[in-house]
Design an enzyme around this catalytic site. Structure first.
Site, PDB file in Angstrom:
ATOM      1  N   VAL A  87       0.851  -1.207   0.000  1.00 27.13           N
ATOM      2  CA  VAL A  87       0.000   0.000   0.000  1.00 27.13           C
ATOM      3  C   VAL A  87       0.879   1.247   0.000  1.00 27.13           C
ATOM      4  O   VAL A  87       0.672   2.179  -0.782  1.00 27.13           O
ATOM      5  CB  VAL A  87      -0.945   0.027   1.223  1.00 27.13           C
ATOM      6  CG1 VAL A  87      -1.721   1.333   1.274  1.00 27.13           C
ATOM      7  CG2 VAL A  87      -1.922  -1.130   1.180  1.00 27.13           C
TER       8      VAL A  87
ATOM      9  N   TYR B  47       4.069   1.530  -0.898  1.00 28.89           N
ATOM     10  CA  TYR B  47       4.862   1.645  -2.128  1.00 28.89           C
ATOM     11  C   TYR B  47       3.998   2.093  -3.295  1.00 28.89           C
ATOM     12  O   TYR B  47       4.401   2.938  -4.094  1.00 28.89           O
ATOM     13  CB  TYR B  47       5.522   0.297  -2.447  1.00 28.89           C
ATOM     14  CG  TYR B  47       6.459   0.375  -3.628  1.00 28.89           C
ATOM     15  CD1 TYR B  47       7.652   1.086  -3.532  1.00 28.89           C
ATOM     16  CD2 TYR B  47       6.143  -0.238  -4.838  1.00 28.89           C
ATOM     17  CE1 TYR B  47       8.516   1.172  -4.612  1.00 28.89           C
ATOM     18  CE2 TYR B  47       6.996  -0.148  -5.925  1.00 28.89           C
ATOM     19  CZ  TYR B  47       8.190   0.559  -5.807  1.00 28.89           C
ATOM     20  OH  TYR B  47       9.030   0.655  -6.889  1.00 28.89           O
ATOM     21  N   TRP B  48       2.781   1.556  -3.390  1.00 27.70           N
ATOM     22  CA  TRP B  48       1.883   1.918  -4.494  1.00 27.70           C
ATOM     23  C   TRP B  48       1.526   3.405  -4.448  1.00 27.70           C
ATOM     24  O   TRP B  48       1.404   4.053  -5.473  1.00 27.70           O
ATOM     25  CB  TRP B  48       0.613   1.075  -4.436  1.00 27.70           C
ATOM     26  CG  TRP B  48      -0.315   1.321  -5.585  1.00 27.70           C
ATOM     27  CD1 TRP B  48      -0.257   0.747  -6.827  1.00 27.70           C
ATOM     28  CD2 TRP B  48      -1.437   2.224  -5.621  1.00 27.70           C
ATOM     29  NE1 TRP B  48      -1.280   1.236  -7.621  1.00 27.70           N
ATOM     30  CE2 TRP B  48      -2.005   2.136  -6.909  1.00 27.70           C
ATOM     31  CE3 TRP B  48      -2.003   3.079  -4.685  1.00 27.70           C
ATOM     32  CZ2 TRP B  48      -3.129   2.884  -7.284  1.00 27.70           C
ATOM     33  CZ3 TRP B  48      -3.115   3.821  -5.060  1.00 27.70           C
ATOM     34  CH2 TRP B  48      -3.658   3.714  -6.341  1.00 27.70           C
ATOM     35  N   HIS B  49       1.384   3.947  -3.245  1.00 25.76           N
ATOM     36  CA  HIS B  49       1.016   5.356  -3.112  1.00 25.76           C
ATOM     37  C   HIS B  49       2.179   6.310  -3.383  1.00 25.76           C
ATOM     38  O   HIS B  49       1.976   7.522  -3.395  1.00 25.76           O
ATOM     39  CB  HIS B  49       0.444   5.634  -1.722  1.00 25.76           C
ATOM     40  CG  HIS B  49      -1.000   5.284  -1.583  1.00 25.76           C
ATOM     41  ND1 HIS B  49      -1.433   4.044  -1.185  1.00 25.76           N
ATOM     42  CD2 HIS B  49      -2.119   6.003  -1.832  1.00 25.76           C
ATOM     43  CE1 HIS B  49      -2.764   4.025  -1.175  1.00 25.76           C
ATOM     44  NE2 HIS B  49      -3.200   5.195  -1.569  1.00 25.76           N
ATOM     45  N   GLY B  50       3.369   5.777  -3.576  1.00 25.49           N
ATOM     46  CA  GLY B  50       4.504   6.647  -3.916  1.00 25.49           C
ATOM     47  C   GLY B  50       5.799   6.290  -3.221  1.00 25.49           C
ATOM     48  O   GLY B  50       6.875   6.649  -3.684  1.00 25.49           O
TER      49      GLY B  50
END
Length: 366
Positions: free
Chosen positions: A326, A328-331
């Site tokens: 979560v 990593y996916w958000h930035g």
């Protein structure tokens, strides 16, 4: 009254919605209803072609090519039928969004920063759809491979209501519901549409009132009022922010959910009101059912890794992996890793206390 401009997400999507996206969604609705009325059998392909055309129009030929390339690479890697390889491919494709040279190249394709961000957000969501398709391709037997063709992958990725910002439906649910042919009733559909528009309009008005009256995000952007506030006031501000977050996603996910209904599909549940949540784990299960990034993690990371059915260390590890993805996916910025770690800690503490309270000796004491 002046608007609080500090909530980037709300301002960004409302601006895009007014300019183009709402008109393109209206076009999708028209194509969908005509295809359901006249050529129900070919509805997935009509909607796929429309989604590709809308993508080309908004993101240009280069943006369209990037999304098509992501889908092609994911499909090619899925042919090896190795879940670990699929995850490595997904993480690699996500990592390309954070390479400075690649970012600068993509920025040069567009006249404004907002257009570049639209590509960035769309590709991020596309990675989730590609991951869902590829993992389910890996898990299914040879008899089911025919329903996992590249054409179906494109129909899934380019389905326009969920294309830019979600919510996410896993591929099996999408293909099963899209193949299902139902009797078309224009009167029923019109009733669903009118009621849905009234509800979304009410939520939008409520969000706009909060943005114009409460200035929650402006207060958060300045340290001096926060330092001067009492703990009760800080608690109130925190509650106000999560309530705005809830109302915001009723609008942002309510629009695609309505179109999913109009297409004869069952949309993911909209978020539950955070004021009704009293447990940290329950909040993640019910509120984030609608924030569909977590569905990817629970269904494709937490459960395969053993989840709550494994040992204590296994549960800790699978939960940590879920929140790591979560973040990593958000930035992948440092504050997101802190956020993920604190959420992981909250879930672990709550579950630990629940296990302690389930011990028969403690139950007797209670």
């Amino acid at each position: 009254l002046p608007q609080d401009p500090m909530d980037f997400e709300w301002s960004y999507w409302i601006e895009w919605g007014r300019e183009r996206i709402l008109w393109l969604l209206a076009g999708h609705l028209l194509v969908s209803q005509v295809s359901r009325l006249l050529v129900e059998k070919y509805k997935p392909w009509c909607l796929m072609v429309y989604g590709m055309a809308a993508c080309w129009l908004l993101l240009g030929i280069k943006g369209f090519a990037v999304i098509l390339l992501h889908a092609t690479i994911s499909f090619a890697v899925a042919q090896f039928q190795l879940s670990l390889l699929t995850w490595l491919c997904s993480l690699m494709l996500l990592s390309t969004l954070r390479i400075p040279a690649v970012e600068e190249t993509k920025r040069k394709w567009y006249d404004t920063e907002n257009e570049y961000y639209l590509l960035l957000f769309t590709v991020s969501v596309c990675c989730l759809f590609c991951t869902s398709f590829s993992l389910e391709y890996c898990w299914h037997g040879p008899a089911q491979k025919s329903s996992h063709s590249f054409l179906w992958m494109l129909a899934y990725v380019f389905y326009y209501p969920t294309f830019h910002n979600g919510p996410l439906m896993n591929f099996d649910e999408f293909s099963k519901q899209m193949r299902r042919q139902e009797a078309f009733n224009l009167k029923t559909n019109l009733g669903i549409l009118i009621v849905g528009i009234i509800r979304i309009f009410f939520w939008w008005c409520l969000a706009e009132l909060m943005i114009h009256l409460m200035y929650i995000h402006a207060l958060y952007s300045s340290t001096s009022p926060l330092e001067a506030a009492s703990y009760w006031a800080l608690g109130g501000l925190a509650l106000a922010q999560v309530l705005f977050f809830y109302v915001k996603y009723l609008v942002l996910y309510g629009v695609p959910a309505l179109l999913l209904q109009m297409d004869g599909l069952k949309p993911p549940a909209l978020p539950c009101c955070v004021s009704l949540m009293y447990g940290f784990t329950k909040m993640w299960r019910l509120v984030t059912i609608a924030f569909q990034i977590v569905i990817t993690d629970i269904w494709y990371i937490y459960v395969p890794m053993g989840g709550s059915q494994s040992s204590l260390l296994g549960t800790l590890f699978s939960t940590a992996l879920t929140f790591a993805f979560v973040s990593y996916w958000h930035g992948g910025q440092s504050y997101l890793w802190y956020w993920g770690a604190l959420n992981w800690l909250g879930v672990i503490v709550e579950n630990g206390v629940k296990r302690m309270l389930s011990i028969s000796l403690i139950q007797d004491l209670i």
